[in-house]
Write a protein that holds these residues in place. Structure first.
Motif, PDB file in Angstrom:
ATOM      1  N   PRO A   1       0.922  -7.727   9.703  1.00 53.23           N
ATOM      2  CA  PRO A   1       1.179  -8.426   8.436  1.00 53.23           C
ATOM      3  C   PRO A   1       1.862  -7.474   7.462  1.00 53.23           C
ATOM      4  O   PRO A   1       1.475  -6.315   7.345  1.00 53.23           O
ATOM      5  N   PHE A   2       2.875  -7.958   6.779  1.00 53.26           N
ATOM      6  CA  PHE A   2       3.672  -7.103   5.910  1.00 53.26           C
ATOM      7  C   PHE A   2       3.578  -7.592   4.472  1.00 53.26           C
ATOM      8  O   PHE A   2       3.659  -8.789   4.206  1.00 53.26           O
ATOM      9  N   ILE A   3       3.408  -6.665   3.542  1.00 49.98           N
ATOM     10  CA  ILE A   3       3.316  -6.973   2.111  1.00 49.98           C
ATOM     11  C   ILE A   3       4.599  -6.489   1.453  1.00 49.98           C
ATOM     12  O   ILE A   3       4.933  -5.303   1.513  1.00 49.98           O
ATOM     13  N   VAL A   4       5.320  -7.402   0.821  1.00 51.26           N
ATOM     14  CA  VAL A   4       6.644  -7.081   0.280  1.00 51.26           C
ATOM     15  C   VAL A   4       6.724  -7.461  -1.193  1.00 51.26           C
ATOM     16  O   VAL A   4       5.966  -8.309  -1.674  1.00 51.26           O
ATOM     17  N   PRO A   5       7.651  -6.831  -1.931  1.00 55.47           N
ATOM     18  CA  PRO A   5       7.873  -7.239  -3.327  1.00 55.47           C
ATOM     19  C   PRO A   5       8.515  -8.620  -3.376  1.00 55.47           C
ATOM     20  O   PRO A   5       9.354  -8.952  -2.538  1.00 55.47           O
ATOM     21  N   GLU A   6       8.129  -9.403  -4.367  1.00 52.31           N
ATOM     22  CA  GLU A   6       8.668 -10.757  -4.455  1.00 52.31           C
ATOM     23  C   GLU A   6      10.048 -10.805  -5.093  1.00 52.31           C
ATOM     24  O   GLU A   6      10.764 -11.805  -4.954  1.00 52.31           O
ATOM     25  N   ARG A   7      10.446  -9.760  -5.792  1.00 52.37           N
ATOM     26  CA  ARG A   7      11.759  -9.731  -6.415  1.00 52.37           C
ATOM     27  C   ARG A   7      12.092  -8.289  -6.780  1.00 52.37           C
ATOM     28  O   ARG A   7      11.270  -7.395  -6.665  1.00 52.37           O
ATOM     29  N   GLY A   8      13.339  -8.078  -7.197  1.00 50.68           N
ATOM     30  CA  GLY A   8      13.721  -6.760  -7.689  1.00 50.68           C
ATOM     31  C   GLY A   8      14.558  -5.942  -6.715  1.00 50.68           C
ATOM     32  O   GLY A   8      14.907  -6.385  -5.620  1.00 50.68           O
TER      33      GLY A   8
ATOM     34  N   SER B   1      -4.220  -0.591   0.516  1.00 49.17           N
ATOM     35  CA  SER B   1      -5.448   0.209   0.534  1.00 49.17           C
ATOM     36  C   SER B   1      -6.666  -0.624   0.917  1.00 49.17           C
ATOM     37  O   SER B   1      -7.648  -0.089   1.434  1.00 49.17           O
ATOM     38  N   LEU B   2      -6.591  -1.938   0.689  1.00 48.12           N
ATOM     39  CA  LEU B   2      -7.687  -2.835   1.049  1.00 48.12           C
ATOM     40  C   LEU B   2      -7.629  -3.287   2.506  1.00 48.12           C
ATOM     41  O   LEU B   2      -8.472  -4.067   2.963  1.00 48.12           O
ATOM     42  N   GLY B   3      -6.598  -2.835   3.238  1.00 49.06           N
ATOM     43  CA  GLY B   3      -6.488  -3.166   4.644  1.00 49.06           C
ATOM     44  C   GLY B   3      -5.872  -4.515   4.923  1.00 49.06           C
ATOM     45  O   GLY B   3      -6.065  -5.087   6.004  1.00 49.06           O
ATOM     46  N   LEU B   4      -5.084  -5.026   3.969  1.00 53.04           N
ATOM     47  CA  LEU B   4      -4.527  -6.364   4.126  1.00 53.04           C
ATOM     48  C   LEU B   4      -3.179  -6.392   4.837  1.00 53.04           C
ATOM     49  O   LEU B   4      -2.708  -7.456   5.221  1.00 53.04           O
ATOM     50  N   GLY B   5      -2.546  -5.243   4.986  1.00 54.21           N
ATOM     51  CA  GLY B   5      -1.258  -5.235   5.654  1.00 54.21           C
ATOM     52  C   GLY B   5      -0.539  -3.911   5.491  1.00 54.21           C
ATOM     53  O   GLY B   5      -1.052  -2.962   4.889  1.00 54.21           O
ATOM     54  N   VAL B   6       0.676  -3.875   6.032  1.00 52.60           N
ATOM     55  CA  VAL B   6       1.585  -2.746   5.862  1.00 52.60           C
ATOM     56  C   VAL B   6       2.506  -3.057   4.691  1.00 52.60           C
ATOM     57  O   VAL B   6       2.915  -4.206   4.508  1.00 52.60           O
TER      58      VAL B   6
END
Length: 302
Positions: free
Chosen positions: A196-203, A237-242
């Motif tokens: 699972p990947f965590i990405v910025p929504e804009r910018g 840090s909470l282990g939700l993704g990369v």
């Protein structure tokens, strides 16, 4: 010229809150309201729309905001031209992320306050991805932002520093950690659907990352799109993704022990961090002075 009335209007135009402006200006709410009403009577136009839930600028209010800023800048220039011995005064509206306040701005503001103590800094914080838009809309004089691949023609950008963009994973044992600890995510054949990947929504960072993925024909598994690099680091840090974030944000987050850098792709490139402002706003002496101090503070700018 009633410069005080113009300053009151500009404050309300920024905060869109009479109570907040009254606190900032050390005036009563009724005094702020009366000042706006007098301006509206003189102009014969409503500058603000008010109801029980919100305040917003009318079309006339948006035009008057531009006029008010220009008039105050011209007034200060005239005073200096006529030989006023008073020190530089006025205000600068500055926007940045929370991280940037101490990792980028702290040395700039320390010097600026020492040399121009009469200039007031109105600081606003939020997602750094909003900085350029706020400057273009005239909501702030200067913003700390990443440098976009293409600068709008009206925008000036002063590079201050570079920070590598890195992929990061949680340090603690968890499912996400197990997925990435035995593979090299920087490899071209890495299957991003595995994690699972965590990405910025804009910018700017989102644009850079999208380009990086598109060039490889990669469609990552998106767990979440969030506002701000700080939020990405917290979720990792909470282990939700990369996630991906500038190294300076990770180091300044206070969560570095909970994060492991797993890759720093060279072809992704670093994030160039700097100040942006409209070219016309740099005609304002307080704004230009802060800009000059920033350039002197980071003399080895890119």
């Amino acid at each position: 010229m009633d410069t005080r009335a113009l300053s009151v209007f500009l404050s309300v135009a920024e905060t869109l809150n009479f109570s907040r402006s009254s606190e900032l200006l050390h005036m009563s709410v009724s005094a702020v309201s009366r000042t706006i009403q007098r301006l509206e009577e003189e102009l014969g136009q409503s500058l603000l729309e008010r109801d029980n839930r919100r305040v917003r600028l009318t079309g006339a209010g948006q035009e008057f905001r531009t006029y008010a800023r220009h008039s105050l800048d011209e007034w200060q220039r005239l005073r200096r031209k006529l030989g006023s011995d008073e020190e530089l005064a006025g205000e600068v509206s500055l926007y940045c992320s929370v991280t940037a306040t101490y990792s980028v701005l702290a040395p700039i503001l320390e010097t600026f306050r020492a040399t121009h103590p009469a200039v007031e800094i109105n600081m606003h914080t939020g997602d750094q991805a909003d900085g350029i838009a706020r400057v273009l809309e005239g909501r702030d004089d200067i913003a700390v932002s990443g440098r976009p691949s293409q600068l709008p023609q009206r925008l000036r950008f002063l590079p201050l520093l570079e920070s590598p963009l890195v992929f990061c994973a949680p340090s603690a044992d968890c499912a996400v950690r197990e997925m990435v600890q035995t593979v090299d995510v920087s490899r071209a054949d890495f299957d991003w659907k595995l994690v699972p990947f965590i990405v910025p929504e804009r910018g700017v960072t989102k644009d850079m990352l999208d380009t990086w993925f598109n060039n490889r024909g990669v469609r990552p598994r998106i767990y979440a799109q969030v506002a701000g690099h700080e939020a990405i680091v917290a979720m990792v840090s909470l282990g939700l993704g990369v996630g991906i974030a500038p190294r300076l944000v990770i180091e300044a987050s206070g969560m570095a022990d909970s994060i492991s850098v797993i890759a720093a792709p060279r072809d992704l490139g670093p994030l160039t961090v700097g100040l942006c402002s409209l070219g016309q706003r740099l005609a304002s002496p307080p704004v230009k002075s802060l800009w000059d101090v920033a350039e002197q503070t980071y003399p080895r700018a890119i």
